[in-house]
Scaffold this motif. Structure first.
Motif, PDB file in Angstrom:
ATOM      1  N   HIS A 111      12.031  -3.623   0.673  1.00  0.00           N
ATOM      2  CA  HIS A 111      10.993  -2.632   0.988  1.00  0.00           C
ATOM      3  C   HIS A 111      11.508  -1.220   0.699  1.00  0.00           C
ATOM      4  CE1 HIS A 111       8.118  -0.373   3.368  1.00  0.00           C
ATOM      5  NE2 HIS A 111       8.971  -0.142   4.335  1.00  0.00           N
ATOM      6  N   ALA A 112      12.754  -0.942   1.147  1.00  0.00           N
ATOM      7  CA  ALA A 112      13.321   0.394   0.943  1.00  0.00           C
ATOM      8  C   ALA A 112      13.500   0.677  -0.554  1.00  0.00           C
ATOM      9  CB  ALA A 112      14.649   0.522   1.685  1.00  0.00           C
ATOM     10  N   ILE A 113      13.988  -0.348  -1.285  1.00  0.00           N
ATOM     11  CA  ILE A 113      14.183  -0.190  -2.733  1.00  0.00           C
ATOM     12  C   ILE A 113      12.843   0.090  -3.410  1.00  0.00           C
ATOM     13  CG2 ILE A 113      14.709  -1.518  -4.826  1.00  0.00           C
ATOM     14  CD1 ILE A 113      17.240  -0.947  -3.654  1.00  0.00           C
ATOM     15  N   ARG A 114      11.834  -0.652  -2.979  1.00  0.00           N
ATOM     16  CA  ARG A 114      10.497  -0.517  -3.594  1.00  0.00           C
ATOM     17  C   ARG A 114       9.949   0.914  -3.407  1.00  0.00           C
ATOM     18  NH1 ARG A 114       5.723  -2.489  -6.327  1.00  0.00           N
ATOM     19  NH2 ARG A 114       4.078  -1.317  -5.378  1.00  0.00           N
ATOM     20  N   VAL A 115       9.999   1.416  -2.152  1.00  0.00           N
ATOM     21  CA  VAL A 115       9.426   2.757  -1.941  1.00  0.00           C
ATOM     22  C   VAL A 115      10.264   3.823  -2.646  1.00  0.00           C
ATOM     23  CG1 VAL A 115       8.190   2.247   0.196  1.00  0.00           C
ATOM     24  CG2 VAL A 115      10.538   3.030   0.345  1.00  0.00           C
ATOM     25  N   TRP A 116      11.545   3.548  -2.797  1.00  0.00           N
ATOM     26  CA  TRP A 116      12.419   4.502  -3.496  1.00  0.00           C
ATOM     27  C   TRP A 116      12.095   4.505  -4.996  1.00  0.00           C
ATOM     28  CZ3 TRP A 116      18.150   3.780  -5.084  1.00  0.00           C
ATOM     29  CH2 TRP A 116      18.700   5.007  -5.420  1.00  0.00           C
ATOM     30  N   PHE A 117      12.071   3.308  -5.580  1.00  0.00           N
ATOM     31  CA  PHE A 117      11.812   3.206  -7.020  1.00  0.00           C
ATOM     32  C   PHE A 117      10.410   3.706  -7.390  1.00  0.00           C
ATOM     33  CE2 PHE A 117      15.020  -0.369  -8.232  1.00  0.00           C
ATOM     34  CZ  PHE A 117      16.039   0.477  -7.858  1.00  0.00           C
ATOM     35  N   THR A 118       9.451   3.533  -6.505  1.00  0.00           N
ATOM     36  CA  THR A 118       8.091   3.959  -6.849  1.00  0.00           C
ATOM     37  C   THR A 118       7.824   5.390  -6.364  1.00  0.00           C
ATOM     38  OG1 THR A 118       7.301   2.841  -4.885  1.00  0.00           O
ATOM     39  CG2 THR A 118       7.014   1.670  -6.955  1.00  0.00           C
ATOM     40  N   ASP A 119       8.883   6.065  -5.942  1.00  0.00           N
ATOM     41  CA  ASP A 119       8.806   7.487  -5.583  1.00  0.00           C
ATOM     42  C   ASP A 119       7.827   7.753  -4.433  1.00  0.00           C
ATOM     43  OD1 ASP A 119       9.595  10.101  -5.872  1.00  0.00           O
ATOM     44  OD2 ASP A 119       7.992  10.604  -7.266  1.00  0.00           O
ATOM     45  N   ARG A 120       7.807   6.846  -3.481  1.00  0.00           N
ATOM     46  CA  ARG A 120       6.932   7.070  -2.326  1.00  0.00           C
ATOM     47  C   ARG A 120       7.768   7.289  -1.079  1.00  0.00           C
ATOM     48  NH1 ARG A 120       1.396   5.323  -2.949  1.00  0.00           N
ATOM     49  NH2 ARG A 120       1.325   5.458  -0.688  1.00  0.00           N
ATOM     50  N   TYR A 121       8.804   8.084  -1.196  1.00  0.00           N
ATOM     51  CA  TYR A 121       9.726   8.224  -0.072  1.00  0.00           C
ATOM     52  C   TYR A 121      10.013   9.678   0.269  1.00  0.00           C
ATOM     53  CZ  TYR A 121      13.318   9.524  -3.392  1.00  0.00           C
ATOM     54  OH  TYR A 121      14.032  10.191  -4.342  1.00  0.00           O
ATOM     55  N   ARG A 122       9.539  10.620  -0.515  1.00  0.00           N
ATOM     56  CA  ARG A 122       9.909  12.014  -0.253  1.00  0.00           C
ATOM     57  C   ARG A 122       8.662  12.858  -0.043  1.00  0.00           C
ATOM     58  NH1 ARG A 122       9.633  14.620  -5.227  1.00  0.00           N
ATOM     59  NH2 ARG A 122       8.799  13.115  -6.685  1.00  0.00           N
ATOM     60  N   GLN A 123       8.845  14.154   0.062  1.00  0.00           N
ATOM     61  CA  GLN A 123       7.757  15.090   0.366  1.00  0.00           C
ATOM     62  C   GLN A 123       6.934  14.604   1.556  1.00  0.00           C
ATOM     63  OE1 GLN A 123       6.259  15.567  -3.729  1.00  0.00           O
ATOM     64  NE2 GLN A 123       6.606  17.739  -3.365  1.00  0.00           N
ATOM     65  N   TYR A 124       5.722  14.084   1.292  1.00  0.00           N
ATOM     66  CA  TYR A 124       4.820  13.710   2.395  1.00  0.00           C
ATOM     67  C   TYR A 124       5.283  12.445   3.095  1.00  0.00           C
ATOM     68  CZ  TYR A 124       2.812  16.581  -1.052  1.00  0.00           C
ATOM     69  OH  TYR A 124       2.681  17.563  -1.964  1.00  0.00           O
TER      70      TYR A 124
END
Ligand code: HEM
Ligand code: SF4
Ligand code: SF4
Length: 389
Positions: A111-124
């Motif tokens: 899950h962590a790898i997925r959100v990191w690779f798809t760039d859904r982990y920063r800003q908002y």
């Protein structure tokens, strides 16, 4: 499907993720594609852990004394042995608890790898990332306390290694060790403390998850039943192929020197056994800080964001934009006196990503992106739909 900004350093990984996602879609259809339930997978295993843990708790005795009851030795180790060998389905339930824990760690990692690779982990999404790291650390510690509870030779060795590692921390170390052992040395109270930490922190996870979901409008928390069956089957196959057994009962007068390692929960002990305790803490703390700081380290260059703007005289207060905004950037406030409507949408600029979802949601042309007005958004959507045929 998430598209990554062109100059993001993870662009190649994002493409790989999306390719795998597309292939899985062809095999399993999008309804059952686990890529779309990546956060829901560890959540499912958490429920399995609560249920199986409750059943184990009913028979577990948190003592290390050699107390006898009707001539039978009764302590933590014998109670776990009884659960495993004599209680109907006890071994299966213990196995489910163990392997669901391992599966939770694997799915958290994916899950962590997925959100990191798809760039859904920063800003908002920084709050989700940071709370996710805290959750992962707690899950790790909860799993480790589970290993102490069995009270076999491995438990004794791990307990001593942990107490030693805590004690080596300057200033707070001795206090931490006393808290951990529930006294100056290992006694019955130590095991009741482990049980308290194991169960107490498990429920604290629910609070952590509440924070994790706080800024998400519609988090996907439950996989469809078919995916749940696959997740359960995965655990059951492990239970029957690799049944769980305890090691020798712990004896405080001996010093076990090696143990079988469960890499999912016990990898920190492999590190600790290979390096001086100071270096171990340096690696653990710096590693955790570096991963936590990723949202602020890996920032691609990107154009200034144009935030959404509400056209006040057109807003009817219907709340559709508020419900659809993925970043909770819209707040419904009371409309000014004299207005025909009760509520008015307002945009919190600091949370707005300029994604345009609200523009599509509003049926009254009452919310716009300054450089992409409503009419243009609708024209673009129409053109895309026509192109798709
Ligand atoms: C107990 C462990 C965890 C559980 C049960 C969990 C669960 C979830 C769920 C259900 C979602 C919503 C997913 C969606 O709607 O598509 C989510 C989102 C998210 N999680 Fe976790 N998570 C956990 C740990 C972590 C960890 C360790 C990280 C990273 C270090 C993380 C980072 C994120 C991020 C950045 C999002 C937002 C992603 C998006 O908006 O698509 N989570 N999590
Ligand atoms: S969807 Fe449009 S009309 Fe409804 S509250 Fe939002 S801005 Fe106002
Ligand atoms: S553009 Fe609209 S939907 Fe997107 S984050 Fe901003 S307010 Fe929310």
């Amino acid at each position: 499907m998430q598209k990554i900004v062109d100059n993001h350093p993870l662009k190649a990984f994002n493409s790989l993720t999306l390719t795998l996602e597309n292939i899985t879609n062809k095999v399993m259809t999008s309804k059952y594609n686990p890529f779309y339930y990546h956060g829901a997978l560890p959540q499912y295993y958490l429920w399995v852990l609560y249920l199986s843990g409750l059943l184990l708790f009913a028979y577990y005795i948190p003592t290390i004394d050699n107390a006898y009851f009707s001539k039978n030795l009764v302590n933590a180790w014998t109670s776990v042995d009884y659960i495993t060998k004599s209680l109907p389905f006890g071994g299966v339930i213990r196995g489910i608890h163990r392997y669901a824990g391992d599966a939770m760690v694997i799915t958290i990692f994916l899950h962590a790898i997925r959100v990191w690779f798809t760039d859904r982990y920063r800003q908002y999404r920084w709050l989700q990332w940071v709370s996710g790291i805290v959750l992962a650390l707690f899950v790790l510690f909860i799993g480790q306390t589970g290993y102490y509870l069995v009270w076999d030779e491995r438990s004794l060795l791990l307990t001593r290694m942990t107490a030693g590692a805590f004690e080596a921390i300057p200033a707070i170390g001795p206090g931490l060790k006393t808290w951990f052992l529930n006294g100056d040395q290992i006694t019955n109270l130590t095991l009741s403390n482990f049980l308290f930490i194991h169960i107490g922190l498990s429920f604290f996870l629910l609070f952590g998850l509440w924070v994790h979901y706080l800024r998400m409008t519609r988090p996907v928390m439950t996989p469809p039943p078919a995916v749940n069956y696959i997740l359960t089957a995965f655990v059951l196959i492990c239970v029957f192929l690799f049944p769980i057994n305890s090691g020798q009962m712990a004896d405080l007068n001996t010093q076990p020197s090696s143990f079988e390692i469960d890499w999912f929960f016990l990898f920190p002990y492999a590190l600790l056994s290979q390096m001086p305790v100071g270096a171990y803490w340096a690696v653990m703390v710096l590693g955790t800080v570096a991963i936590t700081a990723l949202p602020w380290i890996m920032i691609p260059k990107q154009p200034e964001i144009e935030t959404a703007e509400v056209v006040l005289n057109k807003c009817t207060g219907c709340s559709l934009c508020y419900k659809d905004c993925p970043y909770q950037a819209i707040e419904m406030v009371p409309a000014p006196a004299g207005s025909r409507f009760k509520l008015l949408a307002t945009v919190k600029d600091f949370r707005c990503s300029g994604c345009g979802v609200c523009v599509g949601a509003c049926a009254f042309d009452a919310i716009d992106l300054p450089d992409l007005p409503d009419a243009e958004v609708n024209a673009k959507i129409k053109a895309l739909l026509e192109a798709k045929g």
